[in-house]
Design a protein around this motif. Structure first.
Motif: not given
Length: 129
Positions: A19-20, A104-105, A111-112, A116-120
């Motif tokens: 699932x993750x 924020x991380x 959470x990330x 991992x690619x995250x939207x910015x």
């Protein structure tokens, strides 16, 4: 532990992992389709730590080295906190503008992942590229 309990535990663990992984792939595809700028936490941390205008401080607490980075570029304020002799483990990373916090991380939130690619925001993407 009985075989049945172990079997149920194994299935539950496998289902959580599946699932993750699936949800991460879906998020990445949505962001790609919407053409949102993406970056990894490592990319942002590398930008902050390598920038020539970054101020840097190191402190030792309980035998661990902690590194604190502060950077201001245009109206953006970057903060990075790492742990380890070479700052290998990212603890905290934030990017703020006059309008508020853009990103924020926090490592404790899980959470990330750091790779991992995250939207910015597009404005942030234009600065770090």
């Amino acid at each position: 532990m009985s075989e049945v309990q172990q079997f149920i535990r194994d299935i539950t663990t496998k289902a959580k992992d599946t699932f993750s992984n699936t949800s991460q792939l879906v998020k990445e595809k949505i962001n790609t389709v919407l053409q949102r700028p993406m970056a990894t936490i490592d990319d942002l941390a590398q930008y902050i730590s390598a920038h020539p205008d970054t101020s840097f401080d190191t402190k030792e607490f309980l035998g661990f080295q902690y590194h604190f980075y502060h950077l201001k570029v245009s109206d953006f304020v970057f903060y990075l906190e790492t742990k380890g002799d070479h700052g290998d483990y990212i603890l905290d990373l934030s990017v703020c503008s006059p309008e508020g916090t853009l990103f924020e991380y926090h490592s404790f939130e899980k959470k990330y992942g750091a790779d991992e690619k995250v939207p910015i925001p597009a404005a942030l993407a234009s600065i770090i590229q």
